[in-house]
Write an enzyme that holds these catalytic residues in place. Structure first.
Site, PDB file in Angstrom:
ATOM      1  N   ALA A  92     -11.072  -5.405  14.937  1.00  8.60           N
ATOM      2  CA  ALA A  92     -10.659  -6.812  15.083  1.00  8.60           C
ATOM      3  C   ALA A  92      -9.416  -7.095  14.238  1.00  8.60           C
ATOM      4  O   ALA A  92      -8.480  -7.763  14.690  1.00  8.60           O
ATOM      5  CB  ALA A  92     -11.805  -7.739  14.667  1.00  8.60           C
ATOM      6  N   ASN A 131       1.662  -2.277   5.405  1.00 12.04           N
ATOM      7  CA  ASN A 131       0.895  -1.039   5.584  1.00 12.04           C
ATOM      8  C   ASN A 131      -0.482  -1.075   4.906  1.00 12.04           C
ATOM      9  O   ASN A 131      -1.379  -0.360   5.318  1.00 12.04           O
ATOM     10  CB  ASN A 131       1.742   0.117   5.022  1.00 12.04           C
ATOM     11  CG  ASN A 131       0.921   1.371   4.795  1.00 12.04           C
ATOM     12  OD1 ASN A 131       0.661   2.134   5.734  1.00 12.04           O
ATOM     13  ND2 ASN A 131       0.477   1.588   3.568  1.00 12.04           N
ATOM     14  N   SER A 169       1.287   3.306  -2.420  1.00 11.88           N
ATOM     15  CA  SER A 169       0.882   4.277  -3.447  1.00 11.88           C
ATOM     16  C   SER A 169       0.230   5.532  -2.892  1.00 11.88           C
ATOM     17  O   SER A 169       0.134   6.541  -3.593  1.00 11.88           O
ATOM     18  CB  SER A 169      -0.079   3.602  -4.441  1.00 11.88           C
ATOM     19  OG  SER A 169      -1.136   2.967  -3.755  1.00 11.88           O
ATOM     20  N   SER A 171      -3.505   0.077  14.579  1.00 11.11           N
ATOM     21  CA  SER A 171      -4.253   1.330  14.724  1.00 11.11           C
ATOM     22  C   SER A 171      -4.693   1.494  16.173  1.00 11.11           C
ATOM     23  O   SER A 171      -4.952   0.503  16.875  1.00 11.11           O
ATOM     24  CB  SER A 171      -5.500   1.306  13.842  1.00 11.11           C
ATOM     25  OG  SER A 171      -6.380   2.347  14.205  1.00 11.11           O
ATOM     26  N   LYS A 230      -7.107  -4.997  13.336  1.00 12.26           N
ATOM     27  CA  LYS A 230      -5.925  -4.293  13.860  1.00 12.26           C
ATOM     28  C   LYS A 230      -5.465  -4.882  15.204  1.00 12.26           C
ATOM     29  O   LYS A 230      -4.270  -4.925  15.500  1.00 12.26           O
ATOM     30  CB  LYS A 230      -6.224  -2.795  13.978  1.00 12.26           C
ATOM     31  CG  LYS A 230      -6.430  -2.116  12.616  1.00 12.26           C
ATOM     32  CD  LYS A 230      -5.161  -2.204  11.769  1.00 12.26           C
ATOM     33  CE  LYS A 230      -5.294  -1.580  10.406  1.00 12.26           C
ATOM     34  NZ  LYS A 230      -4.077  -1.671   9.609  1.00 12.26           N
ATOM     35  N   GLY A 242       0.833  -1.211   0.000  1.00 17.99           N
ATOM     36  CA  GLY A 242       0.000   0.000   0.000  1.00 17.99           C
ATOM     37  C   GLY A 242       0.857   1.246   0.000  1.00 17.99           C
ATOM     38  O   GLY A 242       0.570   2.219   0.692  1.00 17.99           O
ATOM     39  N   ILE A 258      -4.930   9.982  11.353  1.00 24.85           N
ATOM     40  CA  ILE A 258      -3.930  10.612  10.475  1.00 24.85           C
ATOM     41  C   ILE A 258      -4.635  11.118   9.210  1.00 24.85           C
ATOM     42  O   ILE A 258      -5.534  10.449   8.684  1.00 24.85           O
ATOM     43  CB  ILE A 258      -2.842   9.567  10.072  1.00 24.85           C
ATOM     44  CG1 ILE A 258      -2.252   8.871  11.322  1.00 24.85           C
ATOM     45  CG2 ILE A 258      -1.748  10.199   9.227  1.00 24.85           C
ATOM     46  CD1 ILE A 258      -1.503   9.742  12.296  1.00 24.85           C
ATOM     47  N   TYR A 304     -12.727  -3.495  11.446  1.00 24.79           N
ATOM     48  CA  TYR A 304     -11.403  -2.862  11.401  1.00 24.79           C
ATOM     49  C   TYR A 304     -10.662  -3.051  12.739  1.00 24.79           C
ATOM     50  O   TYR A 304      -9.472  -3.408  12.761  1.00 24.79           O
ATOM     51  CB  TYR A 304     -11.595  -1.376  11.085  1.00 24.79           C
ATOM     52  CG  TYR A 304     -10.333  -0.582  10.896  1.00 24.79           C
ATOM     53  CD1 TYR A 304      -9.580  -0.693   9.730  1.00 24.79           C
ATOM     54  CD2 TYR A 304      -9.898   0.307  11.879  1.00 24.79           C
ATOM     55  CE1 TYR A 304      -8.422   0.058   9.552  1.00 24.79           C
ATOM     56  CE2 TYR A 304      -8.749   1.063  11.710  1.00 24.79           C
ATOM     57  CZ  TYR A 304      -8.015   0.936  10.552  1.00 24.79           C
ATOM     58  OH  TYR A 304      -6.871   1.676  10.379  1.00 24.79           O
TER      59      TYR A 304
HETATM   60  P1  NAP Z   1      -4.971   4.970   2.312  1.00 22.29           P
HETATM   61  O1  NAP Z   1      -4.525   6.374   2.135  1.00 22.29           O
HETATM   62  O2  NAP Z   1      -6.418   4.639   2.072  1.00 22.29           O
HETATM   63  O3  NAP Z   1      -4.073   4.024   1.364  1.00 22.29           O
HETATM   64  C1  NAP Z   1      -4.293   2.642   1.383  1.00 22.29           C
HETATM   65  C2  NAP Z   1      -3.185   1.956   0.606  1.00 22.29           C
HETATM   66  O4  NAP Z   1      -3.389   0.538   0.697  1.00 22.29           O
HETATM   67  C3  NAP Z   1      -3.202   2.305  -0.877  1.00 22.29           C
HETATM   68  O5  NAP Z   1      -1.856   2.368  -1.306  1.00 22.29           O
HETATM   69  C4  NAP Z   1      -3.917   1.107  -1.506  1.00 22.29           C
HETATM   70  O6  NAP Z   1      -3.535   0.852  -2.858  1.00 22.29           O
HETATM   71  C5  NAP Z   1      -3.409  -0.023  -0.613  1.00 22.29           C
HETATM   72  N1  NAP Z   1      -4.266  -1.195  -0.636  1.00 22.29           N
HETATM   73  C6  NAP Z   1      -5.576  -1.300  -0.291  1.00 22.29           C
HETATM   74  N2  NAP Z   1      -5.985  -2.569  -0.447  1.00 22.29           N
HETATM   75  C7  NAP Z   1      -4.922  -3.288  -0.898  1.00 22.29           C
HETATM   76  C8  NAP Z   1      -4.721  -4.646  -1.255  1.00 22.29           C
HETATM   77  N3  NAP Z   1      -5.726  -5.526  -1.197  1.00 22.29           N
HETATM   78  N4  NAP Z   1      -3.496  -5.016  -1.682  1.00 22.29           N
HETATM   79  C9  NAP Z   1      -2.472  -4.127  -1.766  1.00 22.29           C
HETATM   80  N5  NAP Z   1      -2.608  -2.821  -1.436  1.00 22.29           N
HETATM   81  C10 NAP Z   1      -3.817  -2.413  -1.015  1.00 22.29           C
HETATM   82  O7  NAP Z   1      -4.627   4.406   3.771  1.00 22.29           O
HETATM   83  P2  NAP Z   1      -3.794   5.087   4.968  1.00 22.29           P
HETATM   84  O8  NAP Z   1      -4.723   5.961   5.717  1.00 22.29           O
HETATM   85  O9  NAP Z   1      -2.516   5.627   4.467  1.00 22.29           O
HETATM   86  O10 NAP Z   1      -3.522   3.817   5.898  1.00 22.29           O
HETATM   87  C11 NAP Z   1      -2.347   3.042   5.789  1.00 22.29           C
HETATM   88  C12 NAP Z   1      -2.308   2.035   6.938  1.00 22.29           C
HETATM   89  O11 NAP Z   1      -2.302   2.729   8.184  1.00 22.29           O
HETATM   90  C13 NAP Z   1      -3.531   1.115   6.963  1.00 22.29           C
HETATM   91  O12 NAP Z   1      -3.142  -0.167   7.403  1.00 22.29           O
HETATM   92  C14 NAP Z   1      -4.423   1.772   7.985  1.00 22.29           C
HETATM   93  O13 NAP Z   1      -5.308   0.853   8.588  1.00 22.29           O
HETATM   94  C15 NAP Z   1      -3.386   2.286   8.972  1.00 22.29           C
HETATM   95  N6  NAP Z   1      -3.881   3.379   9.804  1.00 22.29           N
HETATM   96  C16 NAP Z   1      -4.351   4.530   9.239  1.00 22.29           C
HETATM   97  C17 NAP Z   1      -4.835   5.544  10.065  1.00 22.29           C
HETATM   98  C18 NAP Z   1      -5.367   6.832   9.522  1.00 22.29           C
HETATM   99  O14 NAP Z   1      -5.907   7.627  10.315  1.00 22.29           O
HETATM  100  N7  NAP Z   1      -5.234   7.133   8.240  1.00 22.29           N
HETATM  101  C19 NAP Z   1      -4.848   5.360  11.448  1.00 22.29           C
HETATM  102  C20 NAP Z   1      -4.366   4.172  11.973  1.00 22.29           C
HETATM  103  C21 NAP Z   1      -3.887   3.179  11.143  1.00 22.29           C
HETATM  104  P3  NAP Z   1      -4.300   1.550  -4.114  1.00 22.29           P
HETATM  105  O15 NAP Z   1      -3.738   2.966  -4.177  1.00 22.29           O
HETATM  106  O16 NAP Z   1      -3.933   0.720  -5.296  1.00 22.29           O
HETATM  107  O17 NAP Z   1      -5.755   1.541  -3.783  1.00 22.29           O
END
Ligand code: NAP
Length: 248
Positions: free
Chosen positions: A158, A91, A15, A143, A160, A13, A189, A156
């Site tokens: 569960a 990630n 990208s 998370s 995490k 992830g 974030i 989600y």
């Molecule tokens: P995001 O901006 O929605 O980006 C998600 C990324 O995951 C994208 O690169 C997406 O690829 C990729 N992805 C989704 N499904 C996939 C799959 N089946 N196989 C491979 N790649 C996949 O997410 P984010 O907010 O940066 O979150 C990143 C991580 O941090 C996650 O694990 C999330 O649970 C965790 N997190 C986030 C927050 C927050 O507040 N944002 C808080 C706590 C934890 P595409 O671009 O191709 O769709």
């Protein structure tokens, strides 16, 4: 040109959002970075361009982390082409938020498949090469929601919380081969995931965060970079919170 450190990092992830920020930071640290994504090729190419423009090196790698066979094959190909794999950042993650009363089985299964099975699939795929190298760093994105729960996110939370148990067990299994396994636990974030929240919900979260703001992806990358460094070689099975104080 950034001086390379000879090590290869795979960021799932990579990208968008936090993954993008981690990929760019690791490239600055000298890692050759493999940027995984599932569907958004233009975003992944954009990350690679940013890395190359900053003097770093890497490549993109599309595969669905929830697909066991596709993940094993993709990692095998990466190792064969590049000759090793030293860092795995698990990630990739998704949300399908809804109250349990309305939650469909697929909302549950999809989130568990990507977020939790994805961590198993990728970690399993890198285990053989890391054991052979007698070196590896695995960092899993959990998370705050997996630690404290959140209404509308049973699936989600569960997934995490499962990552935390997985991290601790895998750390014990792999320690004798100098492979460390840690988790980083962000709070709220600013990324596409949290952009989907209504202004009202965002405001209600911010009121509960002692530091009074959502974090930025860059708030996460420093900790991840540290956990990949030699200075972190005695840290394993740990969960590092980066949440503005909302849960301690
Ligand atoms: P995001 O901006 O929605 O980006 C998600 C990324 O995951 C994208 O690169 C997406 O690829 C990729 N992805 C989704 N499904 C996939 C799959 N089946 N196989 C491979 N790649 C996949 O997410 P984010 O907010 O940066 O979150 C990143 C991580 O941090 C996650 O694990 C999330 O649970 C965790 N997190 C986030 C927050 C927050 O507040 N944002 C808080 C706590 C934890 P595409 O671009 O191709 O769709």
């Amino acid at each position: 040109m950034t001086e390379t450190n000879g090590k290869i990092a795979l960021v799932t992830g990579g990208s968008r959002g936090i993954g993008r920020s981690i990929a760019e930071r690791l490239a600055k640290e000298g890692f050759y970075v493999v940027i995984n994504y599932v569907s958004n090729e233009s975003a992944a190419k954009d990350v690679l361009s940013a890395i190359e423009n900053a003097g770093g090196k890497g490549q993109i790698a599309p595969f669905d982390v929830s697909d066991f066979d596709a993940t094993q094959k993709a990692v095998e190909d990466i190792v064969e082409e590049l000759g090793g794999l030293h860092i795995l950042i698990n990630n990739a993650g998704i949300t399908h938020d809804t109250l349990m009363l309305r939650m469909k089985e697929e909302d549950w299964t999809n989130v568990i498949s990507v977020n939790l099975n994805g961590v198993f699939n990728c970690t399993k795929a890198v285990t053989r090469i890391m054991i052979k190298q007698r070196y590896g760093r695995i960092i899993n994105l959990t998370s705050v929601v997996g630690e404290m729960g959140n209404s509308g996110q049973t699936n989600y939370a569960a997934s995490k919380a499962g990552i935390i148990g997985f991290t601790k067990a895998a750390a014990r299994e792999m320690a004798s081969r100098s492979i460390t396994v840690n988790a980083v636990s962000p709070g709220f974030i600013e990324t596409d995931i949290t952009m989907a929240l209504t202004d009202e919900i965002r405001k209600s979260y911010i009121e509960k965060i002692p530091l009074g703001r959502f974090g930025s992806p860059k708030d996460i990358t420093g900790v991840v970079a540290f956990l990949t460094s030699d200075e972190a070689s005695y840290i394993t099975g740990e969960v590092v919170r980066v949440n503005g104080g909302i849960y301690t």
